[in-house]
Scaffold this motif. Structure first.
Motif, short mmCIF file in Angstrom:
data_model
loop_
_atom_site.label_atom_id
_atom_site.label_comp_id
_atom_site.label_asym_id
_atom_site.label_seq_id
_atom_site.Cartn_x
_atom_site.Cartn_y
_atom_site.Cartn_z
N GLN A 36 -25.41 -9.57 -26.48
CA GLN A 36 -26.30 -10.95 -26.07
C GLN A 36 -27.44 -10.64 -26.41
O GLN A 36 -28.33 -9.66 -26.17
N PRO A 84 -28.58 -13.07 -16.14
CA PRO A 84 -27.72 -14.38 -17.01
C PRO A 84 -28.63 -15.24 -17.50
O PRO A 84 -29.31 -15.93 -16.47
N HIS A 85 -28.73 -15.96 -18.57
CA HIS A 85 -30.04 -17.65 -18.17
C HIS A 85 -29.32 -18.46 -18.05
O HIS A 85 -27.91 -18.41 -18.27
N PRO A 86 -29.93 -18.88 -17.08
CA PRO A 86 -29.86 -20.56 -16.66
C PRO A 86 -29.23 -21.53 -17.02
O PRO A 86 -27.81 -22.44 -16.65
N GLU A 87 -29.57 -21.96 -18.54
CA GLU A 87 -29.93 -22.54 -19.38
C GLU A 87 -28.94 -22.21 -20.60
O GLU A 87 -28.10 -23.05 -21.40
N LYS A 88 -28.45 -21.03 -20.95
CA LYS A 88 -28.52 -20.31 -22.30
C LYS A 88 -26.80 -19.66 -22.05
O LYS A 88 -26.90 -18.24 -21.93
N PRO A 89 -25.18 -19.86 -21.54
CA PRO A 89 -24.53 -18.76 -21.77
C PRO A 89 -24.14 -17.94 -22.56
O PRO A 89 -24.24 -16.17 -21.44
N ASP A 90 -24.62 -17.54 -23.70
CA ASP A 90 -24.18 -16.77 -24.64
C ASP A 90 -25.63 -16.25 -24.69
O ASP A 90 -26.03 -15.37 -25.38
N HIS A 91 -26.78 -16.27 -23.99
CA HIS A 91 -27.79 -15.45 -23.80
C HIS A 91 -27.95 -14.51 -22.55
O HIS A 91 -27.52 -15.31 -21.51
N THR A 92 -29.20 -13.31 -23.25
CA THR A 92 -29.40 -12.55 -21.60
C THR A 92 -31.00 -12.74 -21.19
O THR A 92 -31.80 -12.86 -22.39
N ASN A 273 -36.32 -23.77 -20.89
CA ASN A 273 -35.93 -24.71 -21.49
C ASN A 273 -36.24 -24.20 -22.60
O ASN A 273 -36.03 -25.37 -23.76
#
Length: 590
Positions: A36, A84-92, A273
Motif C-alpha cells: 500500500q 493501519p492508517h485510521p482515516e485512509k483504509p488503503d494506506h499504511t 487528515n
C-alpha cells in the motif's frame, strides 16, 4: 497493511552504531511486505522532549515507542512502527521515532545531522519537536537542513529505478509540523491574539539589518521557509503535575490536564487528515518495498562520506530555487495553454493572444517563486524558453490545422471519390453532375468551424490534386454522348415495340376473359334451372301430402261424429228402458 503481517510493537529501522548507520534486516522485511502507499511521519528534536509519547498517541497505543523518565537519551537510531492508517483504509501509517538531538553523551554531533537527514528524506510529514518556545537555537538546529544539499545530489544506486540527480531541492522535503512542548508564552503580538501558525510565521520573518550576525539569522529563516513551504505549528501545555511526569506513559487521559489532552487530540487529528503519502519526484507514491530501498540507499550514501557544510553561502540555493521557479513557470504556462488552447485556432492572432496571456502569468509565477535573481539571468532564460514554446505551438497549430483540414476533406469528399471509383460519373452528363457535387461539398467544407489557418491552402491543394479526375470525367462524358444517344434511340424503339405487344396481349387477355365470363354465367343459369325444377317438384309433393292429410282428417272427423250420434241414441234407449222399468215398479207397489 496489505500483507496482513501484524506489527504489535516498533522495530529498530536504522541502528546508530559507533562505526556507521546500519539498516535492520527484520524491519526491511516488514516493509517489503507492504504494497500500500505509505504515509510516513517522522519526529526529530532534542532528546528528552517527549517525542516518543506523541508517536505512541499517533499509533493509538499506550505503550510502544520507549518513553524514559530520566535525563538520559533513550531512543537510539530510528525506530519504525507500521500501523493501519485510521482515516485512509488503503494506506499504511509509518511512524519513525528518532534519537534525540544534542545528547551530551555523544562523542560528536555528526550522527545528529545524519539522523536529521534520514528523517527528512524518508518522511512525508516531518515533526520538529522542541521545548517551550521558538528561539534562535531551535531555528539554528533546524537550519542543519541546509547542510544536506550535497547529500540530496547523491546519485541513487542502479537497483532503484535508475534515479538521477534531482534539480528541485524542495520536492524532497516533507511538510513541517513544529510542536512546542510545555509552552508557557501568551500568543499575542502588539496586543492582538495570534494563532500558533502565525507565531511560527512571525518567528521565521527576516530581521532588519545588514551586519553579519543579522545576515546569518536571516539565512536560517529564509532557508527554513524555502525548504518547508507547507508548515504547521502546535503548542502543548504541561501534561500533568510535575510529580506525575515520571509515569506519563502509564497515565490515563483523566489523570492529565484537559488542555493537554485536547491539544494532543488536535495534533493527531491534523496528522491523520493532512499528512499525504510519501512520493518520489514525478508523483510516484512510495510503498513498503520502495521505502525499504530508499532506506538502504540513503544509509549507504551517508556512510560513504562526510556531509559538507554550505555555511552562509546561498549561491547554490539561488541556482536551484530559480531553476525550480523557471520550471514552475514553464509548467504553469504548459498547464494554462493546455486548458485554454484548442488547436487549431481560427486565426494566428487568436493563438498569439492566448500565448501572451499565459506568458504573462508564467512571468508572474516566476517572480513569485524566484530567489535573488538580481541580474535577471533566469528571467531571460525563461523568456527564451517561452519564445521557443511560442514557435513550437505556432508550428503545431499549423500542423494541427493541416491535419484537421485533411481529415475533414477526406470525410467530406471521400464518398465522392468512392463514387468516381464506381464509375457513377463516367456517363453522358456526368461531368456537370460531378462539378455540381464538388460545389456542394466545398460549401459543406467551408461551413465547418475551427479549421485553422491552413483551411484555404489545404482545400486548394486538394482541388488541384483532383483536377485530373475532373478532366477524365469530362473526356468520358464527351466520348459517351453519341453512343448513349444511339442507345437511347434503340431503347425507345424497343420500348415502343414492347408497348404494342403488351397492348395486343392485353386485348387478347380481355377477350379470353369475356368468353370465360359468358361460359361462367351460362353454367350458373343451368345450375339455377336445375335448382328451380327440384324446388317445384318438392313443392308439388308437399301439396299432395297436405291434400291427403286433409282427407284423412275429414274422414276421421266424420267417423267421430257418427260414433257420437250412435252413443247418443244408445243413451236415449237406455233412459227409455229405465223409465219403463220405473213405471212397472210403481204399478206393482200399488
Amino acid at each position: 497493511m496489505a500483507s496482513g503481517i501484524p506489527m504489535p510493537e516498533p522495530l529498530c529501522l536504522i541502528e546508530n552504531t559507533e562505526e556507521a548507520l546500519v539498516v535492520n534486516a527484520e524491519a526491511l522485511e516488514v516493509l517489503s511486505a507492504i504494497d500500500q502507499p505509505l504515509v510516513v511521519v517522522a519526529i526529530v528534536g532534542p532528546y528528552r522532549t517527549g517525542k516518543s509519547y506523541l508517536m505512541n498517541k499517533l499509533a493509538a497505543k499506550e505503550n510502544g515507542f520507549s518513553v524514559s523518565s530520566t535525563v538520559q537519551s533513550h531512543t537510539k537510531g530510528i525506530w519504525m512502527w507500521c500501523v493501519p492508517h485510521p482515516e485512509k483504509p488503503d494506506h499504511t501509517l509509518v511512524l519513525l521515532d528518532t534519537e534525540g538531538l544534542g545528547d551530551v553523551e555523544k562523542v560528536d554531533d555528526k550522527s545528529d545531522i545524519q539522523i536529521f537527514a534520514l528523517a527528512i528524506l524518508l518522511s512525508s510529514t516531518f515533526v520538529y519537536n522542541t521545548m517551550s518556545k521558538i528561539d534562535q537555537g531551535a531555528i539554528d538546529l533546524l537550519h542543519n537542513v541546509t547542510e544536506l544539499t550535497d547529500l540530496l545530489r547523491t546519485r541513487c544506486s542502479p537497483d532503484f529505478n535508475g534515479a538521477e540527480d534531482t534539480d528541485d531541492l524542495v520536492s524532497f522535503f516533507p511538510d513541517l509540523v513544529w510542536t512546542l512542548r510545555d509552552f508557557y508564552l501568551h500568543l499575542e503580538t502588539d496586543g492582538q491574539v495570534i494563532t500558533p501558525d502565525e507565531y511560527l510565521e512571525n518567528s521565521l520573518e527576516p530581521k532588519e539589518g545588514s551586519n553579519e550576525r543579522i545576515q546569518h539569522l536571516n539565512l536560517s529563516r529564509l532557508c527554513i521557509k524555502k525548504f518547508f513551504p507547507r508548515k504547521k505549528c502546535f503548542i502543548f501545555d504541561s501534561p500533568a503535575n510535575k510529580k506525575k511526569l515520571s509515569k506519563l506513559q502509564t497515565l490515563h487521559d483523566e489523570e492529565l490536564y484537559p488542555e493537554f489532552v485536547q491539544q494532543v487530540e488536535e495534533f493527531c487529528s491534523y496528522i491523520f487528515n493532512h499528512s499525504t503519502a510519501k512520493t518520489l519526484p514525478g508523483g510516484t507514491e512510495v510503498n513498503g518495498h520502495c521505502l525499504e530501498s530508499l532506506a538502504q540507499i540513503y544509509v549507504n550514501a551517508i556512510n560513504s562520506g562526510e556531509l559538507p557544510s554550505v555555511g552562509n553561502s546561498v549561491l547554490e540555493l539561488v541556482q536551484r530555487e530559480n531553476s525550480a521557479a523557471v520550471q514552475k513557470a514553464l509548467a504553469h504556462y504548459d498547464q494554462q495553454m493546455g486548458q485554454k488552447v484548442q488547436l487549431p485556432t481560427d486565426t494566428l492572432q487568436e493563438l498569439l493572444d492566448l500565448h501572451g496571456a499565459c506568458e504573462r502569468e508564467a512571468m508572474e509565477v516566476f517572480t513569485k517563486n524566484s530567489f535573488k535573481d538580481e541580474d535577471h539571468r533566469f528571467q531571460k532564460e525563461l523568456q527564451t524558453l517561452l519564445d521557443a514554446k511560442q514557435d513550437d505551438i505556432c508550428k503545431r497549430n499549423k500542423e494541427a490545422s493541416a491535419c484537421r483540414c485533411s481529415t475533414l476533406l477526406q470525410g467530406i469528399f471521400g464518398p465522392l471519390e468512392e463514387e468516381v471509383k464506381q464509375g457513377i460519373y463516367f456517363r453522358p452528363g456526368g461531368h456537370n453532375l460531378y462539378l455540381e457535387k464538388m460545389e456542394i461539398l466545398k460549401a459543406n467544407y467551408c461551413q465547418h468551424p475551427r479549421k485553422g489557418i491552413q483551411a484555404e491552402e489545404v482545400l486548394q491543394d486538394y482541388l488541384r490534386s483532383k483536377q485530373s479526375v475532373s478532366e477524365a470525367v469530362l473526356q468520358s462524358d464527351l466520348a459517351l454522348t453519341t453512343q448513349e444517344k444511339e442507345k437511347e434511340e434503340a431503347r425507345r424503339k424497343a420500348e415502343a415495340q414492347r408497348a404494342e405487344a403488351q397492348r395486343l396481349e392485353a386485348i387478347a387477355q380481355e377477350n379470353q376473359r369475356k368468353l370465360e365470363e359468358k361460359e361462367r354465367l351460362h353454367q350458373q343459369q343451368m345450375r339455377q334451372m336445375e335448382i328451380d325444377r327440384a324446388n317445384l317438384l318438392a313443392q308439388q309433393q308437399r301439396e299432395l301430402q297436405r291434400q291427403q292429410e286433409r282427407r284423412l282428417q275429414e274422414e276421421a272427423e266424420r267417423q267421430k261424429a257418427e260414433a257420437e250420434a250412435q252413443q247418443r241414441r244408445l243413451q236415449e234407449q237406455l233412459m227409455s228402458l229405465r223409465s219403463s222399468a220405473s213405471r212397472r215398479d210403481d204399478c206393482i207397489l200399488l
